[in-house]
Design an enzyme around this catalytic site. Structure first.
Site, PDB file in Angstrom:
ATOM      1  N   GLU A   1       1.669  -0.467  -5.011  1.00 52.36           N
ATOM      2  CA  GLU A   1       0.725   0.600  -5.322  1.00 52.36           C
ATOM      3  C   GLU A   1       1.609   1.834  -5.509  1.00 52.36           C
ATOM      4  OE1 GLU A   1      -3.443   2.404  -3.634  1.00 52.36           O
ATOM      5  OE2 GLU A   1      -1.780   2.252  -2.223  1.00 52.36           O
TER       6      GLU A   1
ATOM      7  N   ASP B   1       0.832  -1.187   0.000  1.00 53.81           N
ATOM      8  CA  ASP B   1       0.000   0.000   0.000  1.00 53.81           C
ATOM      9  C   ASP B   1       0.876   1.251   0.000  1.00 53.81           C
ATOM     10  OD1 ASP B   1      -2.665   1.332   0.531  1.00 53.81           O
ATOM     11  OD2 ASP B   1      -1.588   1.959   2.337  1.00 53.81           O
TER      12      ASP B   1
END
Length: 699
Positions: free
Chosen positions: A381, A345
């Site tokens: 990401e 993330d």
């Protein structure tokens, strides 16, 4: 409380609570503490039975050994040191702290003002000091022996070129799935019914939204909501208790073993860029109380955290012990818990230095040189909200990356936006402009049309606007620009024409995803038309909005999704490692990529520059440079029509060959058949042809 325990010196490694058969070694990092207190609790967790100063310090690791302790012992820490927020220090021994290396915790914090190091509501704000004990409101760490008999089931080790990733939420996927035992848990994922669905669909890897222990934000709890997605990590080694049916670590390991036995890899979405403790006004639960100035990247005024994540704080990846913790966590989940990869993330944050994002940052170098972690799947990401935070295509190998350019380009092409033909051409050939460098393969692009964050596929074709009222933020949260198209009505409708158009658009998008070069990622539920009723930010919806609605599954769409995945697996041309650049091949002198117009002529510059063009057709072969042994099929023809019905003239096949229509999104159940010359193509549809020997095509 008693202090009769007499600890031995123990060892500074490994960090955490380690059972050796005769006792437990405790080791915890703090650079700026002046004393570290180990707190032991009764079996029911209600009574603090001992508060023991760890007797030794090696560098910045405090440690001690207690004979006779066994797995199941409940514990926590209190750290003494300066309370000087202006200098970045927030030590407060009144606050019970979780061990960052705890393998299991008993539950979640119960929100109370005593969880804060400062006095909530005081006129001095976070400069005040709170003397209340937070232990009554804190969960306990649990000493664990995480040994597990993995038997002889091998890891699938599926190549990225052969992978189809399925992004799913543990509870959302299983809570309402028919036939699943232990819904909402890891054991639910491991049920026969769920494994049958995943293997029947053709999934090779399940990517789970965060399963590390995480916090339900106070502002959500106050609104009777919860942190459903889990992007507020509290512990990097412990699975969240809400997904454990009986509170046993082995439940997660059993799930992984069952997935592996079914040929499915397990990838974890991990949140190492920030923690749940927020900014300087947040609670003191673990890292902040152990050493705020070491764990967090502080601003020029060290009272405040740098916030490149939008979550209040940023982990200090420049500190070697913070980097060590993250590396230890990753290795633990691979070696002990059996996982096969990670999706990071806000991964741009992990590559930040004092000079901004750096693909050669210490974290990336540490991963790449690690013989264990360098061999698993690593997915970035590739952005955060800090300066220069958008870094799609900039990560070093062996990273793959979520490609939002694919998502936006495909959505806008099918929506009918102008000048999108060149964009679609870039996306279906692997987004080479972003990823074809540094020896990176075409599989570096993780292609997605939807993900947990945003509309589902059904909602992309049913809503023009977000409908997030249930989140309690007056519909201000979530993306405002979704490149979606409701096809003539907002939300559910009884109009058969609109419903038919929506169904075909979903098939088009699934076909585009699964026929493109790169690594496809399918959002759980998209294969059967799951809707969130227009909520494009269901992060706090642990209810029917966020759970998959299997009762209304579109069986026809699911069958078509299975067919697409099976086609992808059967045809290596659509899942190559090498990029297609219209270069001649040594094996036959034919270029590996052609672009065709509707009339059968090759595309010219003027065609690409036409903003009204809605038709794109690619003839693909195995890429130039592909070894002869991998030349297993001749050619595929992929035609995408986002405009009106037309006649498409097929290119003339070589002598002894014929085109076979394999897929038509306008006729999803149609059988394969030979085609030649001008063929009709429905509006808003995809056609796929396979070049075969004429006799085989006729057969």
């Amino acid at each position: 409380m008693t202090n009769d325990f007499r600890p031995g010196p123990g060892l500074a490694h490994p960090l955490g609570a380690t059972f050796d058969g005769a006792g437990v070694n405790f080791a915890v990092f703090s650079q700026n503490a002046t004393r570290m207190l180990l707190c032991l609790f009764s079996d029911d967790g209600k009574t603090e039975i001992a508060r023991i100063p760890l007797p030794e310090r090696d560098g910045d690791v405090w440690h001690g050994y207690l004979s006779g302790l066994r797995p199941g012992q409940l514990y926590g820490y209190r750290a003494e040191g300066p309370y000087a927020p202006q200098e970045g220090h927030r030590f407060n021994p009144n606050k019970l702290l979780l061990d960052p290396y705890a393998k299991r915790v008993t539950g979640h914090p119960e929100w109370h003002d005593a969880l804060y190091g400062y006095t909530v509501g005081h006129e001095d704000g976070d400069l005040s000091f709170d003397e209340r004990d937070s232990a009554p409101y804190m969960p306990r760490c649990v000493v664990e022996d995480p040994c597990f008999d993995w038997g002889r089931t091998p890891r699938p080790e599926t190549a990225l070129a052969d992978s189809v990733i399925y992004e799913a939420h543990v509870k959302g996927l299983t809570q309402q799935f028919p036939g699943t035992t232990h819904p909402g848990t890891f054991l639910g994922l491991a049920s026969d019914a769920m494994l049958d669905h995943l293997t029947g669909l053709g999934i090779t890897a399940i990517e789970l939204l965060p399963v590390h222990t995480f916090l339900d934000d106070r502002f959500l709890v106050d609104k009777d909501l919860s942190n459903y997605w889990g992007y507020q990590t509290l512990g990097y080694f412990s699975p969240d208790p809400r997904y454990l049916d009986a509170g046993k670590l082995q439940e997660f390991q059993y799930m992984v073993a069952r997935m592996h036995a079914a040929g499915i890899e397990v990838i974890l979405d991990v949140v190492y860029n920030h923690t749940c403790e927020g900014d300087e006004m947040g609670p003191t639960l673990s890292f902040r109380g152990l050493d705020n100035a070491a764990y967090y990247w502080l601003a020029e005024d060290p009272r405040h955290c740098i916030n490149d994540t939008g979550c209040g704080n940023t982990m200090n990846m420049r500190h070697p012990m913070v980097l060590r913790m993250i590396m230890d966590s990753l290795r633990y989940w691979v070696s002990t818990m059996g996982v096969d990869g990670f999706r990071f993330d806000l991964c741009a944050t992990l590559g930040r230095t004092n000079d901004g994002f750096d693909p050669g940052a210490a974290f990336f170098d540490a991963l790449r040189q690690d013989p264990m972690l360098g061999a698993v799947k690593l997915i970035a990401e590739p952005w955060d909200i800090g300066p220069g935070g958008y870094q799609v295509g900039a990560f070093p190998p062996p990273f793959s990356e979520w490609n939002d350019k694919f998502r936006d380009g495909v959505r806008r092409f099918w929506k009918g936006d102008e000048a999108m033909a060149p964009e679609l051409a870039d996306r279906i050939t692997g987004s080479a402009r972003q990823f074809d460098h540094s020896g990176r393969p075409a599989t570096s692009s993780v292609n997605l049309i939807t993900a947990h964050d945003g509309f589902t596929l059904a909602d992309v074709t049913s809503f023009n606007e977000r409908h997030n009222e249930a989140n309690g933020e007056e519909n201000r949260d979530g993306h405002g620009d979704n490149a979606s198209d409701n096809m003539g009505a907002e939300g559910a409708t009884d109009d058969p024409a609109i419903n038919a158009a929506r169904a075909q658009r979903r098939r088009n998008m699934l076909a585009t995803l699964l026929l493109s070069q790169g690594t496809p990622m399918l959002l759980a539920g998209d294969e059967f038309g799951n809707s969130q009723n227009g909520n494009n930010n269901a992060y706090c919806q642990d209810n029917e909005i966020g759970w998959l609605d299997w009762s209304n599954a579109d069986q026809g769409l699911m069958d078509f999704a299975r067919r697409l995945i099976a086609f992808r697996k059967a045809h290596p041309i659509v899942r190559q490692k090498r990029f297609l650049h219209a270069r001649e091949r040594i094996v036959d002198g034919i270029e590996d990529l052609f672009w065709w117009r509707e009339d059968g002529a090759e595309m010219e510059d003027g065609d690409w520059e036409d903003p009204a063009r809605r038709f794109v057709c690619a003839e693909m072969r195995m890429a130039s440079g592909t070894p002869a042994y991998a030349q297993r099929e001749e050619a595929l023809l992929l035609a995408f029509n986002a405009g009106d019905p037309l006649e498409f003239t097929l290119p003339e096949p070589p002598e002894g060959r014929a085109w076979t229509r394999a897929i038509d999104t306008a006729a999803p159940e149609a059988a394969c058949e030979t085609a030649a010359g001008a063929v009709p193509m429905a509006g808003d549809s995809v056609l796929v042809f396979v070049l075969e020997e004429a006799e085989a095509a006729d057969g």
